[in-house]
Motif scaffolding. Structure first.
Motif, PDB file in Angstrom:
ATOM      1  N   ARG A 285     -23.872   3.807 -19.937  1.00  0.00           N
ATOM      2  CA  ARG A 285     -22.731   4.429 -19.243  1.00  0.00           C
ATOM      3  C   ARG A 285     -21.805   3.393 -18.588  1.00  0.00           C
ATOM      4  O   ARG A 285     -20.886   3.757 -17.864  1.00  0.00           O
ATOM      5  CB  ARG A 285     -23.242   5.422 -18.192  1.00  0.00           C
ATOM      6  CG  ARG A 285     -24.172   6.478 -18.774  1.00  0.00           C
ATOM      7  CD  ARG A 285     -24.503   7.557 -17.784  1.00  0.00           C
ATOM      8  NE  ARG A 285     -23.346   8.366 -17.458  1.00  0.00           N
ATOM      9  CZ  ARG A 285     -23.347   9.365 -16.576  1.00  0.00           C
ATOM     10  NH1 ARG A 285     -24.488   9.676 -15.953  1.00  0.00           N
ATOM     11  NH2 ARG A 285     -22.255  10.053 -16.321  1.00  0.00           N
ATOM     12  N   VAL A 286     -22.105   2.116 -18.841  1.00  0.00           N
ATOM     13  CA  VAL A 286     -21.229   1.051 -18.334  1.00  0.00           C
ATOM     14  C   VAL A 286     -20.793   0.181 -19.503  1.00  0.00           C
ATOM     15  O   VAL A 286     -21.512   0.023 -20.489  1.00  0.00           O
ATOM     16  CB  VAL A 286     -21.931   0.185 -17.260  1.00  0.00           C
ATOM     17  CG1 VAL A 286     -22.279   1.028 -16.045  1.00  0.00           C
ATOM     18  CG2 VAL A 286     -23.168  -0.490 -17.816  1.00  0.00           C
ATOM     19  N   SER A 287     -19.579  -0.374 -19.405  1.00  0.00           N
ATOM     20  CA  SER A 287     -19.050  -1.215 -20.473  1.00  0.00           C
ATOM     21  C   SER A 287     -19.292  -2.697 -20.211  1.00  0.00           C
ATOM     22  O   SER A 287     -19.226  -3.506 -21.131  1.00  0.00           O
ATOM     23  CB  SER A 287     -17.551  -0.970 -20.645  1.00  0.00           C
ATOM     24  OG  SER A 287     -16.847  -1.262 -19.443  1.00  0.00           O
ATOM     25  N   GLN A 288     -19.588  -3.049 -18.965  1.00  0.00           N
ATOM     26  CA  GLN A 288     -19.808  -4.451 -18.649  1.00  0.00           C
ATOM     27  C   GLN A 288     -20.681  -4.572 -17.414  1.00  0.00           C
ATOM     28  O   GLN A 288     -20.554  -3.787 -16.467  1.00  0.00           O
ATOM     29  CB  GLN A 288     -18.474  -5.167 -18.417  1.00  0.00           C
ATOM     30  CG  GLN A 288     -18.584  -6.670 -18.256  1.00  0.00           C
ATOM     31  CD  GLN A 288     -17.218  -7.340 -18.223  1.00  0.00           C
ATOM     32  OE1 GLN A 288     -16.190  -6.692 -18.411  1.00  0.00           O
ATOM     33  NE2 GLN A 288     -17.194  -8.628 -17.981  1.00  0.00           N
ATOM     34  N   VAL A 289     -21.575  -5.568 -17.432  1.00  0.00           N
ATOM     35  CA  VAL A 289     -22.427  -5.874 -16.284  1.00  0.00           C
ATOM     36  C   VAL A 289     -22.445  -7.383 -16.109  1.00  0.00           C
ATOM     37  O   VAL A 289     -22.619  -8.124 -17.074  1.00  0.00           O
ATOM     38  CB  VAL A 289     -23.881  -5.368 -16.491  1.00  0.00           C
ATOM     39  CG1 VAL A 289     -24.755  -5.753 -15.297  1.00  0.00           C
ATOM     40  CG2 VAL A 289     -23.902  -3.874 -16.709  1.00  0.00           C
ATOM     41  N   SER A 290     -22.226  -7.854 -14.876  1.00  0.00           N
ATOM     42  CA  SER A 290     -22.303  -9.289 -14.606  1.00  0.00           C
ATOM     43  C   SER A 290     -23.040  -9.513 -13.291  1.00  0.00           C
ATOM     44  O   SER A 290     -23.017  -8.659 -12.391  1.00  0.00           O
ATOM     45  CB  SER A 290     -20.916  -9.921 -14.550  1.00  0.00           C
ATOM     46  OG  SER A 290     -20.143  -9.372 -13.486  1.00  0.00           O
ATOM     47  N   LEU A 291     -23.681 -10.669 -13.194  1.00  0.00           N
ATOM     48  CA  LEU A 291     -24.447 -11.023 -12.000  1.00  0.00           C
ATOM     49  C   LEU A 291     -23.731 -12.140 -11.265  1.00  0.00           C
ATOM     50  O   LEU A 291     -23.416 -13.180 -11.852  1.00  0.00           O
ATOM     51  CB  LEU A 291     -25.854 -11.479 -12.389  1.00  0.00           C
ATOM     52  CG  LEU A 291     -26.764 -11.945 -11.240  1.00  0.00           C
ATOM     53  CD1 LEU A 291     -27.062 -10.780 -10.295  1.00  0.00           C
ATOM     54  CD2 LEU A 291     -28.053 -12.536 -11.806  1.00  0.00           C
ATOM     55  N   ASP A 292     -23.430 -11.928  -9.983  1.00  0.00           N
ATOM     56  CA  ASP A 292     -22.801 -12.944  -9.141  1.00  0.00           C
ATOM     57  C   ASP A 292     -23.859 -13.560  -8.238  1.00  0.00           C
ATOM     58  O   ASP A 292     -24.540 -12.848  -7.487  1.00  0.00           O
ATOM     59  CB  ASP A 292     -21.703 -12.327  -8.266  1.00  0.00           C
ATOM     60  CG  ASP A 292     -20.531 -11.817  -9.081  1.00  0.00           C
ATOM     61  OD1 ASP A 292     -20.490 -12.112 -10.300  1.00  0.00           O
ATOM     62  OD2 ASP A 292     -19.668 -11.133  -8.505  1.00  0.00           O
ATOM     63  N   ARG A 293     -23.998 -14.871  -8.312  1.00  0.00           N
ATOM     64  CA  ARG A 293     -24.904 -15.575  -7.417  1.00  0.00           C
ATOM     65  C   ARG A 293     -24.345 -15.578  -6.003  1.00  0.00           C
ATOM     66  O   ARG A 293     -23.155 -15.308  -5.802  1.00  0.00           O
ATOM     67  CB  ARG A 293     -25.113 -17.004  -7.912  1.00  0.00           C
ATOM     68  CG  ARG A 293     -25.746 -17.092  -9.309  1.00  0.00           C
ATOM     69  CD  ARG A 293     -27.139 -16.516  -9.313  1.00  0.00           C
ATOM     70  NE  ARG A 293     -27.745 -16.600 -10.643  1.00  0.00           N
ATOM     71  CZ  ARG A 293     -28.917 -16.074 -10.939  1.00  0.00           C
ATOM     72  NH1 ARG A 293     -29.604 -15.413 -10.016  1.00  0.00           N
ATOM     73  NH2 ARG A 293     -29.404 -16.188 -12.166  1.00  0.00           N
ATOM     74  N   PRO A 294     -25.168 -15.884  -4.974  1.00  0.00           N
ATOM     75  CA  PRO A 294     -24.647 -15.931  -3.607  1.00  0.00           C
ATOM     76  C   PRO A 294     -23.396 -16.807  -3.521  1.00  0.00           C
ATOM     77  O   PRO A 294     -23.389 -17.948  -3.977  1.00  0.00           O
ATOM     78  CB  PRO A 294     -25.814 -16.527  -2.815  1.00  0.00           C
ATOM     79  CG  PRO A 294     -27.023 -16.092  -3.569  1.00  0.00           C
ATOM     80  CD  PRO A 294     -26.617 -16.141  -5.016  1.00  0.00           C
ATOM     81  N   SER A 295     -22.324 -16.271  -2.979  1.00  0.00           N
ATOM     82  CA  SER A 295     -21.032 -16.937  -2.927  1.00  0.00           C
ATOM     83  C   SER A 295     -20.317 -16.529  -1.650  1.00  0.00           C
ATOM     84  O   SER A 295     -20.753 -15.629  -0.925  1.00  0.00           O
ATOM     85  CB  SER A 295     -20.183 -16.537  -4.135  1.00  0.00           C
ATOM     86  OG  SER A 295     -19.920 -15.135  -4.082  1.00  0.00           O
TER      87      SER A 295
END
Length: 329
Positions: A285-295
């Protein structure tokens, strides 16, 4: 000063407050900035950054509290304070009917820089910002990036101890923004200079000595980028729902989800199995997934509950820049 004494801070602010009618623009702000610090005020539009800079530059008077720059009270010793600061304002302030040399020369005259020293400083500053070949060209023929570089040269002409830059890269393309920061890094290597910059471009402050996060007129956190990430940062998952129904379902499962840019949702990672569990439930149900490191972006989200860049900020920057260009035609 003896060898054991700590150097006096370049800027000291104590319990500063400022109102515009009923709106509290600064709310009991206190901070100090070292003599050779690269110090960033990070916050969205309307956070209080520009108000604080204007008080430190003696343009505005505070309603309460006190502030000093280079050891001089900004209210009681405003003239002495001004002689020790250079300022690059958010809006362009050059006279585009004059040449680069004439703009710098006029500034030197205002600050009573002697003739021989003024000529030498003009040559040095134009060389620093790579505008020597444009010395006798009218400023109206310059690009936006060139004008910003000339404004930095002008702000440094009278040899100030503190340089204030209020949103110095707003409206500039990525290449021009990168060059502006390269000049600032070069300045830090060449001389002892305190640089205070306000911005809502979070990637621009990663190399600053200290970052102060401000929102709604209050300081939320102040420290080195690494210290802020360690104290307030977290891993974030950024997802793009395929449709409105998917977005609503994700919000129902994860009520702490925050609105991100471009219709994304931002979720805090709370355990090592988070992503696997999310994909098992919503992978189709999602077109994109990304993981952001602590920032610093995750720090700001953690402290304020929203992302730093307003959804329309980039478009607003472009509109402001276009308006300025249209006004000069």
């Amino acid at each position: 000063m003896t060898g054991t004494e700590a150097p006096r801070p370049a800027i000291v602010v104590e319990h500063l407050s400022k109102r515009y009618g009923r709106m509290l623009a600064l709310d009991d702000v206190s901070l100090s900035v070292g003599a050779n610090d690269m110090f960033a005020l990070l916050g969205p539009n309307g956070a209080g950054k520009t108000t604080l800079i204007h008080i430190l530059c003696t343009i505005l008077a505070p309603d309460g509290g006190s502030a000093s720059v280079a050891g001089f009270d900004v209210k009681k010793q405003a003239v002495k304070a001004r002689r020790n600061i250079g300022v690059v304002f958010q809006e362009p302030s050059l006279d585009d009917r004059l040449t680069a040399y004439e703009n710098l020369n006029f500034h030197g005259l205002v600050y009573q820089v002697g003739g021989a020293e003024r000529k030498q400083r003009i040559t040095e500053m134009l060389e620093l910002v790579e505008l020597s070949d444009w010395r006798d060209k009218l400023v109206r023929t310059f690009s936006s990036g060139m004008k910003r570089r000339l404004e930095i040269a002008r702000a440094l002409l009278h040899n100030p101890r503190i340089l204030f830059l209020d949103e110095p890269t707003v409206g500039l393309d990525a290449q021009s923004r990168e060059r502006i920061w390269a000049y600032l890094d070069q300045l830090r290597r060449q001389r002892e200079l305190c640089i205070v910059v306000t911005t809502h471009y979070i990637e621009e402050v990663e190399n600053c000595d200290r970052v102060c996060i401000i929102d709604h007129g209050k300081i939320l956190a102040d420290g080195t980028p690494d210290a802020l990430k360690a104290a307030h940062g977290s891993e974030l998952v950024r997802v793009t729902p395929r449709d409105k129904a998917a977005a609503e379902a994700i919000r129902e499962r994860y009520p702490d989800a925050k609105d991100g840019h471009g219709g994304t949702l931002v979720l805090a990672v709370d355990d090592v199995n988070f992503i696997d569990g999310f994909l098992a439930s919503f992978g189709t149900r999602v077109s994109q997934v990304s993981l952001d490191r602590p920032s610093l972006e995750s720090v700001f989200l953690s402290l304020t509950g929203r992302e730093l860049r307003d959804k329309g900020a980039d478009e607003q920057d472009r509109m402001r820049a276009a308006g300025r260009r249209a006004g000069r035609r």
